[in-house]
Design a protein around this motif. Structure first.
Motif, short mmCIF file in Angstrom:
data_model
loop_
_atom_site.label_atom_id
_atom_site.label_comp_id
_atom_site.label_asym_id
_atom_site.label_seq_id
_atom_site.Cartn_x
_atom_site.Cartn_y
_atom_site.Cartn_z
N TRP B 133 -16.30 47.64 9.60
CA TRP B 133 -17.69 48.10 9.47
C TRP B 133 -17.76 49.60 9.27
O TRP B 133 -18.56 50.08 8.47
CB TRP B 133 -18.52 47.65 10.67
CG TRP B 133 -18.84 46.20 10.58
CD1 TRP B 133 -18.36 45.20 11.37
CD2 TRP B 133 -19.66 45.56 9.60
NE1 TRP B 133 -18.84 43.98 10.96
CE2 TRP B 133 -19.64 44.17 9.87
CE3 TRP B 133 -20.41 46.02 8.51
CZ2 TRP B 133 -20.34 43.24 9.10
CZ3 TRP B 133 -21.12 45.09 7.75
CH2 TRP B 133 -21.08 43.72 8.05
N GLY B 134 -16.92 50.34 9.99
CA GLY B 134 -16.92 51.80 9.82
C GLY B 134 -16.58 52.16 8.39
O GLY B 134 -17.27 52.96 7.74
N PHE B 135 -15.54 51.54 7.88
CA PHE B 135 -15.07 51.86 6.53
C PHE B 135 -16.04 51.34 5.48
O PHE B 135 -16.33 52.02 4.50
CB PHE B 135 -13.68 51.25 6.32
CG PHE B 135 -13.03 51.71 5.06
CD1 PHE B 135 -12.56 53.01 4.95
CD2 PHE B 135 -12.91 50.85 3.99
CE1 PHE B 135 -11.97 53.43 3.77
CE2 PHE B 135 -12.33 51.28 2.81
CZ PHE B 135 -11.86 52.57 2.71
N PHE B 136 -16.57 50.17 5.71
CA PHE B 136 -17.49 49.57 4.74
C PHE B 136 -18.75 50.41 4.60
O PHE B 136 -19.18 50.75 3.50
CB PHE B 136 -17.84 48.14 5.18
CG PHE B 136 -18.84 47.46 4.31
CD1 PHE B 136 -18.47 46.95 3.07
CD2 PHE B 136 -20.16 47.33 4.72
CE1 PHE B 136 -19.40 46.33 2.26
CE2 PHE B 136 -21.09 46.71 3.91
CZ PHE B 136 -20.72 46.20 2.68
N TRP B 253 -6.55 56.30 6.88
CA TRP B 253 -7.11 57.33 7.77
C TRP B 253 -8.06 56.72 8.77
O TRP B 253 -8.12 57.15 9.92
CB TRP B 253 -7.86 58.38 6.93
CG TRP B 253 -6.96 59.25 6.14
CD1 TRP B 253 -5.62 59.11 6.00
CD2 TRP B 253 -7.33 60.39 5.38
NE1 TRP B 253 -5.13 60.07 5.18
CE2 TRP B 253 -6.16 60.88 4.78
CE3 TRP B 253 -8.53 61.04 5.12
CZ2 TRP B 253 -6.15 62.00 3.96
CZ3 TRP B 253 -8.53 62.14 4.31
CH2 TRP B 253 -7.36 62.62 3.73
N ALA B 254 -8.83 55.73 8.32
CA ALA B 254 -9.79 55.09 9.21
C ALA B 254 -9.06 54.52 10.43
O ALA B 254 -9.54 54.61 11.55
CB ALA B 254 -10.55 54.01 8.46
N TRP B 255 -7.88 53.95 10.20
CA TRP B 255 -7.10 53.40 11.32
C TRP B 255 -6.75 54.48 12.33
O TRP B 255 -6.69 54.23 13.52
CB TRP B 255 -5.82 52.76 10.80
CG TRP B 255 -6.01 51.34 10.38
CD1 TRP B 255 -6.19 50.88 9.11
CD2 TRP B 255 -6.06 50.19 11.23
NE1 TRP B 255 -6.35 49.53 9.11
CE2 TRP B 255 -6.28 49.07 10.39
CE3 TRP B 255 -5.97 49.99 12.60
CZ2 TRP B 255 -6.39 47.78 10.90
CZ3 TRP B 255 -6.07 48.70 13.09
CH2 TRP B 255 -6.28 47.61 12.25
N THR B 256 -6.48 55.71 11.83
CA THR B 256 -6.07 56.76 12.77
C THR B 256 -7.23 57.15 13.67
O THR B 256 -7.02 57.68 14.75
CB THR B 256 -5.55 58.01 12.05
OG1 THR B 256 -6.63 58.55 11.28
CG2 THR B 256 -4.38 57.70 11.15
N TYR B 257 -8.47 56.91 13.24
CA TYR B 257 -9.61 57.22 14.09
C TYR B 257 -9.90 56.10 15.08
O TYR B 257 -10.71 56.26 15.98
CB TYR B 257 -10.85 57.50 13.26
CG TYR B 257 -10.82 58.88 12.67
CD1 TYR B 257 -11.04 59.99 13.49
CD2 TYR B 257 -10.55 59.09 11.33
CE1 TYR B 257 -11.00 61.26 12.98
CE2 TYR B 257 -10.51 60.36 10.80
CZ TYR B 257 -10.73 61.44 11.63
OH TYR B 257 -10.68 62.70 11.13
N LEU B 258 -9.25 54.95 14.87
CA LEU B 258 -9.59 53.78 15.67
C LEU B 258 -9.42 54.03 17.16
O LEU B 258 -10.30 53.74 17.96
CB LEU B 258 -8.74 52.59 15.21
CG LEU B 258 -8.99 51.33 16.02
CD1 LEU B 258 -10.36 50.77 15.68
CD2 LEU B 258 -7.93 50.28 15.75
N ILE B 259 -8.25 54.58 17.52
CA ILE B 259 -7.93 54.71 18.94
C ILE B 259 -8.96 55.58 19.66
O ILE B 259 -9.48 55.22 20.71
CB ILE B 259 -6.51 55.28 19.12
CG1 ILE B 259 -5.48 54.34 18.46
CG2 ILE B 259 -6.18 55.50 20.59
CD1 ILE B 259 -5.36 52.99 19.09
N VAL B 260 -9.29 56.72 19.02
CA VAL B 260 -10.29 57.60 19.63
C VAL B 260 -11.63 56.88 19.71
O VAL B 260 -12.32 56.93 20.72
CB VAL B 260 -10.45 58.88 18.79
CG1 VAL B 260 -11.33 59.86 19.53
CG2 VAL B 260 -9.11 59.48 18.49
#
Lengths: 304, 321
Positions: B133-136, B253-260
């Motif tokens: 959803w974030g990426f979409f 890049w979106a994945w790298t923001y996932l944890i935060v």
């Protein structure tokens, strides 16, 4: 200092003279009137074209030739509407034109085919833009593709074609719009000599068989003489018309004519115009500063 | 047979060599990890107690520093008690490869400790949804805006300076704000991914759009294209393959923001699983979960690359030529 005695390039056989008389009676398609172009650069204003005027008649083949910096590319881009003139007018069928339009087809040196479209879709591009439906566009496109002999490649993508084939598609694409004039900006400049010769004869065939007026830019003297009815010679800094030469080589043309006296006479004239003798002085003054680096007693002490 | 040149400058290797190296790139780190795990003399800074002897505070299975263990042994040797016994071991935070391998399976079968907690596959699915959803949402606005900015100078001037400024603001800094505005559940997490992706996306897409060969636009103009068909029939199809590649990179890049993002509000998804397992000192599960993120990311990318070759047939032609 020519080794062979050549006739004057102004000498025309009766047949050729008669043809030019008839040619000039045909309706004017393109009229360029006092066309000038200035560019603003950090060093100040530069005049690329200065009061260029000429007329092109229906179904005439005109080549534009000139030294680098004579503004021949600027000229054709203004004619195509891709750049604006600073002053003067461009008229097509007597009407002043502004901006690009399908009435002036353009073939670029860099092919500019749309890589995401097949050959057929590339040719259909202009037809569909003109509001023709998909089906009639497709039928019409196929006719143009057949004209350039690429029906086997109708569903290929541009990347799968050779340079010569790409340029044939580009010509078909431009012709499909049935423009009043076909502008060609050094279209064969990137091709090897053999392909280029073949493309020249294709182009001559197309020109003979359809109602099209061609303005063709080249820096190749032989190409200009071989293709053109008349050659517009420009000079550089600023770009001005130097001479509009009526090519005395009879039509229809064939490669054998490349060594005919009229051909060579025209070529000599073009050489003189484009590389005038005074320009040579400059080149000679710019010679390399050579030091002999081969021993005098070397086995091959001289190349002569 | 010609001598194989492994180190020729900027020359591609043979397919077989490439394949071997691809495998090696995964094998080498695994080998280092295995060596550290299975060769006690390499590191193993702890002793795992197998018999406490007469040392009062030692218990079986306890990990103590080696120097402490040796000091206790030396003291006992002097006073003449039963010596403690033990084997060298790595700290608990470095499980051996086989333990992590097993955890790949057991992590999925381990029942959550509390009833309201989620199974691993549920957590993973939550994470994937947040990313999606974030990426979409980011792409929904970012891609068109980027294309317009790359096509029309007026839109570029109007948006890009601000976007350029905003992209330096670290997305996690908006965490508290996002929770205040959007609550503690999925919405603020999606917002963080959105903020982390969107501003980069606009700039990257507009840049890609600007790289379109302008002579294609000129050719279209001489063929009678109007403004609208320039955009829809030339610009967009002209950049679509590069755009697709951009989006693949941005998805990474979106994945790298996932944890935060998942730490914001109520911890959730794979991050919740990782922190929870770390709390229980199940580090094998932690490693397995981290690797799962890598595997999901890489697999998605490979699948998208394959899909790209399908939907853009002219790209395949270009690659072959």
């Amino acid at each position: 200092m020519s080794i062979v005695e050549l006739p004057s390039y102004l000498e025309q056989s009766d047949k050729v003279r008669d043809r030019f008389t008839r040619l000039k009676q045909r309706p004017v398609i393109l009229e360029v009137d006092q066309l000038s172009k200035q560019f603003d650069t950090p060093q100040g204003s530069v005049t690329a074209l200065n009061k260029v005027s000429f007329k092109t008649h229906r179904r005439e083949f005109v080549c534009v030739i000139g030294p680098s910096g004579c503004g021949k590319s600027t000229l054709i881009r203004i004619l195509a509407g891709l750049e604006n003139e600073s002053s003067g007018r461009v008229m097509l069928d007597g009407n002043v034109v502004h901006g690009p339009g399908p009435d002036r087809g353009m073939v670029f040196q860099g092919y500019t085919l749309f890589p995401w479209l097949t050959v057929k879709k590339n040719v259909m591009f202009g037809l569909e833009r003109s509001g023709k439906g998909r089906v009639p566009s497709e039928t019409e496109a196929m006719q143009w593709i057949e004209l350039v002999g690429l029906e086997k490649f109708a569903n290929s993508y541009p990347h799968q074609l050779s340079g010569g084939m790409k340029q044939r598609v580009a010509i078909a694409r431009a012709l499909a719009n049935q423009p009043r004039i076909l502008l060609m900006d050094e279209p064969f400049g990137a091709l090897d000599a053999q392909t280029r010769a073949k493309m020249q004869s294709y182009l001559m065939d197309i020109w003979k068989n359809i109602d099209i007026t061609i303005l063709f830019i080249t820096h190749d003297l032989d190409e200009a003489i071989y293709l053109a009815d008349r050659i517009l010679v420009l000079k550089a800094h600023p770009g001005e018309v130097q001479e509009l030469i009526e090519v005395p080589v009879p039509q229809p043309r064939s490669p054998e004519q490349l060594l005919s006296p009229e051909f060579l006479a025209t070529k000599k004239r073009l050489e003189d115009l484009i590389h005038p003798p005074e320009a040579n002085v400059e080149i000679n003054g710019d010679h390399l500063n050579m030091v002999r680096m081969v021993a005098l007693d070397d086995e091959v002490s001289s190349v002569f | 047979m010609a001598k194989r040149q492994w180190f020729s400058v900027r020359k591609p290797l043979k397919p077989k060599q490439r394949f071997v190296l691809t495998i090696m790139s995964f094998i080498l780190p695994l080998l280092v990890w295995s060596a550290v795990s299975y060769l006690p003399f390499l590191w193993h800074p702890k002793m795992e107690v197998t018999s406490p002897g007469d040392v009062a505070y030692l218990k079986v299975g306890m990990l103590v520093d080696r120097d402490v263990f040796e000091r206790e042994s030396a003291t006992l040797q002097e006073s003449g008690g039963t010596l403690p016994e033990g084997v060298r071991a790595n700290p608990v935070y470095l499980p051996a490869p086989h333990e992590v391998a097993i955890a790949f399976y057991t992590a999925f079968t381990t029942e959550p400790k509390r009833r309201n907690e989620k199974w691993l596959h549920e957590s993973l699915w939550d994470s994937i949804q947040v990313i999606f959803w974030g990426f979409f949402l980011s792409s929904l606005i970012g891609v068109p805006l980027g294309i317009l900015a790359g096509t029309y100078d007026v839109i570029s001037r109007l948006t890009e300076p601000f976007v350029e400024f905003f992209r330096y603001l670290p997305a996690p800094a908006f965490g508290a704000l996002a929770v205040a505005i959007l609550g503690i559940h999925e919405a603020p997490k999606i917002a963080i991914i959105f903020i982390g992706t969107f501003f980069q996306q606009v700039l990257i897409v507009s840049n890609t759009t600007r790289k379109l060969d302008p002579s294609l636009l000129e050719a279209a103009l001489t063929l009678g294209a109007d403004r609208l068909s320039l955009l829809f029939k030339v610009v967009i199809p002209g950049i679509i393959t590069d755009l697709y590649k951009d989006l693949r990179i941005l998805l990474g890049w979106a994945w790298t923001y996932l944890i935060v993002a998942e730490l914001i509000g109520t911890s959730s998804g794979i991050t919740w699983f990782i922190t929870q397992q770390a709390r229980y000192k199940n580090f094998d599960n932690v490693y397995a979960a981290i690797m799962m993120i890598g595997i999901i990311g890489l697999t998605t990318d490979i699948l998208l690359a394959r899909l790209g070759k399908r939907i853009f047939p002219w790209e395949k032609a270009a690659a072959r030529a």
